[in-house]
Design a protein around this motif. Structure first.
Motif, PDB file in Angstrom:
ATOM      1  N   THR A 106      25.150  36.908  22.570  1.00 16.66           N
ATOM      2  CA  THR A 106      25.304  36.390  21.205  1.00 16.66           C
ATOM      3  C   THR A 106      23.939  36.099  20.588  1.00 16.66           C
ATOM      4  OG1 THR A 106      27.459  35.454  21.738  1.00 16.66           O
ATOM      5  CG2 THR A 106      26.336  34.534  19.829  1.00 16.66           C
ATOM      6  N   ALA A 107      23.066  35.462  21.359  1.00 19.74           N
ATOM      7  CA  ALA A 107      21.731  35.140  20.854  1.00 19.74           C
ATOM      8  C   ALA A 107      20.945  36.412  20.549  1.00 19.74           C
ATOM      9  CB  ALA A 107      20.983  34.269  21.865  1.00 19.74           C
ATOM     10  N   LEU A 108      21.020  37.390  21.433  1.00 16.13           N
ATOM     11  CA  LEU A 108      20.277  38.636  21.207  1.00 16.13           C
ATOM     12  C   LEU A 108      20.845  39.424  20.025  1.00 16.13           C
ATOM     13  CD1 LEU A 108      19.742  39.736  24.899  1.00 16.13           C
ATOM     14  CD2 LEU A 108      17.986  38.995  23.270  1.00 16.13           C
ATOM     15  N   ILE A 128      16.553  26.834  17.569  1.00 21.53           N
ATOM     16  CA  ILE A 128      17.183  27.017  18.889  1.00 21.53           C
ATOM     17  C   ILE A 128      16.173  26.675  19.986  1.00 21.53           C
ATOM     18  CG2 ILE A 128      18.114  28.753  20.485  1.00 21.53           C
ATOM     19  CD1 ILE A 128      19.322  30.132  17.950  1.00 21.53           C
ATOM     20  N   VAL A 129      14.941  27.156  19.834  1.00 19.67           N
ATOM     21  CA  VAL A 129      13.886  26.858  20.810  1.00 19.67           C
ATOM     22  C   VAL A 129      13.669  25.342  20.884  1.00 19.67           C
ATOM     23  CG1 VAL A 129      11.423  27.113  21.317  1.00 19.67           C
ATOM     24  CG2 VAL A 129      12.764  29.099  20.586  1.00 19.67           C
ATOM     25  N   GLU A 130      13.603  24.681  19.732  1.00 18.81           N
ATOM     26  CA  GLU A 130      13.412  23.228  19.712  1.00 18.81           C
ATOM     27  C   GLU A 130      14.587  22.498  20.358  1.00 18.81           C
ATOM     28  OE1 GLU A 130      12.623  22.336  15.609  1.00 18.81           O
ATOM     29  OE2 GLU A 130      10.720  23.432  15.666  1.00 18.81           O
ATOM     30  N   GLY A 131      15.800  23.002  20.133  1.00 18.48           N
ATOM     31  CA  GLY A 131      16.972  22.408  20.779  1.00 18.48           C
ATOM     32  C   GLY A 131      16.893  22.492  22.289  1.00 18.48           C
ATOM     33  N   ARG A 132      16.430  23.634  22.807  1.00 14.41           N
ATOM     34  CA  ARG A 132      16.258  23.788  24.260  1.00 14.41           C
ATOM     35  C   ARG A 132      15.235  22.794  24.784  1.00 14.41           C
ATOM     36  NH1 ARG A 132      18.344  24.367  27.699  1.00 14.41           N
ATOM     37  NH2 ARG A 132      17.211  25.774  29.029  1.00 14.41           N
ATOM     38  N   LEU A 133      14.159  22.585  24.003  1.00 13.97           N
ATOM     39  CA  LEU A 133      13.134  21.638  24.426  1.00 13.97           C
ATOM     40  C   LEU A 133      13.663  20.204  24.435  1.00 13.97           C
ATOM     41  CD1 LEU A 133      10.012  23.100  22.611  1.00 13.97           C
ATOM     42  CD2 LEU A 133      10.487  23.109  25.076  1.00 13.97           C
ATOM     43  N   ARG A 134      14.677  19.934  23.623  1.00 14.80           N
ATOM     44  CA  ARG A 134      15.300  18.597  23.606  1.00 14.80           C
ATOM     45  C   ARG A 134      16.368  18.455  24.692  1.00 14.80           C
ATOM     46  NH1 ARG A 134      15.687  19.807  18.161  1.00 14.80           N
ATOM     47  NH2 ARG A 134      17.953  19.897  18.323  1.00 14.80           N
ATOM     48  N   LEU A 138      21.333  26.603  25.815  1.00 15.99           N
ATOM     49  CA  LEU A 138      21.171  27.670  24.830  1.00 15.99           C
ATOM     50  C   LEU A 138      22.398  27.746  23.930  1.00 15.99           C
ATOM     51  CD1 LEU A 138      19.620  30.070  23.646  1.00 15.99           C
ATOM     52  CD2 LEU A 138      20.639  31.494  25.430  1.00 15.99           C
ATOM     53  N   GLU A 139      23.557  27.623  24.536  1.00 11.19           N
ATOM     54  CA  GLU A 139      24.806  27.693  23.764  1.00 11.19           C
ATOM     55  C   GLU A 139      24.894  26.559  22.738  1.00 11.19           C
ATOM     56  OE1 GLU A 139      29.533  28.344  24.605  1.00 11.19           O
ATOM     57  OE2 GLU A 139      28.385  27.226  26.095  1.00 11.19           O
ATOM     58  N   GLU A 140      24.597  25.335  23.181  1.00  7.97           N
ATOM     59  CA  GLU A 140      24.640  24.191  22.261  1.00  7.97           C
ATOM     60  C   GLU A 140      23.604  24.348  21.153  1.00  7.97           C
ATOM     61  OE1 GLU A 140      25.817  20.555  25.285  1.00  7.97           O
ATOM     62  OE2 GLU A 140      23.759  21.346  25.300  1.00  7.97           O
ATOM     63  N   SER A 141      22.415  24.741  21.539  1.00  9.10           N
ATOM     64  CA  SER A 141      21.340  24.891  20.577  1.00  9.10           C
ATOM     65  C   SER A 141      21.669  25.972  19.556  1.00  9.10           C
ATOM     66  CB  SER A 141      20.044  25.212  21.327  1.00  9.10           C
ATOM     67  OG  SER A 141      18.956  25.173  20.471  1.00  9.10           O
ATOM     68  N   HIS A 142      22.215  27.084  20.028  1.00  7.97           N
ATOM     69  CA  HIS A 142      22.571  28.200  19.149  1.00  7.97           C
ATOM     70  C   HIS A 142      23.697  27.791  18.195  1.00  7.97           C
ATOM     71  CE1 HIS A 142      24.268  32.162  18.021  1.00  7.97           C
ATOM     72  NE2 HIS A 142      22.989  32.484  17.978  1.00  7.97           N
ATOM     73  N   SER A 143      24.699  27.103  18.707  1.00  6.41           N
ATOM     74  CA  SER A 143      25.823  26.707  17.838  1.00  6.41           C
ATOM     75  C   SER A 143      25.379  25.698  16.785  1.00  6.41           C
ATOM     76  CB  SER A 143      27.004  26.181  18.658  1.00  6.41           C
ATOM     77  OG  SER A 143      26.677  24.963  19.264  1.00  6.41           O
ATOM     78  N   ARG A 144      24.447  24.814  17.109  1.00  5.80           N
ATOM     79  CA  ARG A 144      23.946  23.853  16.121  1.00  5.80           C
ATOM     80  C   ARG A 144      23.100  24.542  15.051  1.00  5.80           C
ATOM     81  NH1 ARG A 144      22.484  18.205  19.180  1.00  5.80           N
ATOM     82  NH2 ARG A 144      24.569  17.895  20.043  1.00  5.80           N
TER      83      ARG A 144
END
Length: 146
Positions: A106-108, A128-134, A138-144
């Motif tokens: 999905t991300a790709l 998304i990258v910032e969400g991962r750092l928090r 990946l799924e949560e970050s992508h959906s947000r």
């Protein structure tokens, strides 16, 4: 009938390698791990029963399914209930891998169709990258981000 006619023919390691497509070095490693043992040794050389072809085939199938050699050793040595438990664990592991693959896909796919035309310039990508750092997945970050 002579003794040689009655005794089943044993395979050399080279013959076993030829019949299974598995290199001799790998067969030696399987022997070290106790997965495929030679039936005997003649002049220091491993000699395998014909059933070793089947044993190597089992290893190849289980490796393709995703079992490690250590898991395979436990599976072969285990009791029926223990085997069922191992199958259940492997199914759960594969389901998790499948889920991670779908999230990555999905991300790709988003990156390929990104409205910014370049993922490195995409504000959603960087969120998304910032969400991962928090600590988000990946799924949560992508959906947000969407």
């Amino acid at each position: 009938m002579s003794a040689t006619e009655r005794a089943p023919a044993l395979l050399s390691i080279g013959q076993l390698a030829d019949r299974t497509g598995v290199p001799a070095t790998t067969l030696r490693y399987y022997d070290e791990l106790g997965l495929v043992r030679p039936a005997s040794r003649a002049a220091g050389r491993r000699r395998y029963a014909a059933s070793a072809v089947r044993d190597v085939g089992l290893i190849l199938c289980f490796r393709e399914i995703g079992f490690s050699l250590a898991e395979l050793a436990r599976f072969v040595a285990g009791e029926r209930d223990g085997r069922q438990e191992m199958i259940d664990r492997k199914l759960a592991e594969l389901a998790e891998q499948q889920h991670r693959i779908e999230v990555a896909r999905t991300a790709l796919e988003h990156g390929k169709k990104c409205p910014a035309s370049e993922p490195m310039r995409c504000s959603r990508f960087w969120s998304i990258v910032e969400g991962r750092l928090r600590g988000l997945s990946l799924e949560e970050s992508h959906s947000r981000a969407h």
